[in-house]
Design an enzyme around this catalytic site. Structure first.
Site, PDB file in Angstrom:
ATOM      1  N   CYS A   1     -31.691 -58.434 -25.235  1.00  0.00           N
ATOM      2  CA  CYS A   1     -30.952 -59.175 -24.212  1.00  0.00           C
ATOM      3  C   CYS A   1     -30.844 -60.662 -24.572  1.00  0.00           C
ATOM      4  CB  CYS A   1     -31.678 -58.952 -22.891  1.00  0.00           C
ATOM      5  SG  CYS A   1     -31.428 -60.186 -21.636  1.00  0.00           S
TER       6      CYS A   1
ATOM      7  N   CYS B   1     -32.193 -63.134 -21.991  1.00  0.00           N
ATOM      8  CA  CYS B   1     -33.663 -63.083 -21.962  1.00  0.00           C
ATOM      9  C   CYS B   1     -34.246 -64.050 -22.992  1.00  0.00           C
ATOM     10  CB  CYS B   1     -34.166 -61.677 -22.256  1.00  0.00           C
ATOM     11  SG  CYS B   1     -33.627 -60.464 -21.044  1.00  0.00           S
TER      12      CYS B   1
END
Length: 102
Positions: free
Chosen positions: A23, A26
């Site tokens: 991600c 993230c």
């Protein structure tokens, strides 16, 4: 090592970052969390939970997207937000739950 349940049952605020290796947003949270930890030191606990490795934790807290940040205190969810959250906003949220010195 303490279990997840033991950690989130602390009276100290616990910021849990539900994230995944793949991600992009993230990855953007990593330096932000580091900044928050440096600012608040031992007054908070910060945990990263990889949703791919811990699907049951993600499921338990209905984490649909990553990153999802949840502040726990005494085992209760105090605040949650998905997406990248700026460091100053996170610090502001966490400060509400830091016990004032006795």
């Amino acid at each position: 090592m303490a279990s997840f349940q033991e950690i989130i049952n602390s009276d100290k605020p616990v910021l849990v970052d539900f994230m995944a290796e793949w991600c992009g947003p993230c990855k953007m949270m990593a330096p932000i969390l580091k900044q928050v930890k440096e600012a608040l030191q031992d007054e908070v606990t910060i945990l990263k939970i990889d949703v791919d490795r811990n699907p049951q934790a993600a499921q338990a807290y209905q984490v649909m997207g990553v990153p999802t940040l949840i502040i726990f205190q005494n085992g209760q969810i105090k605040w949650r937000q998905s997406g990248v959250v700026p460091a100053n906003h996170l610090q502001q949220q966490l400060r509400q739950y830091i016990a004032s010195p006795k």
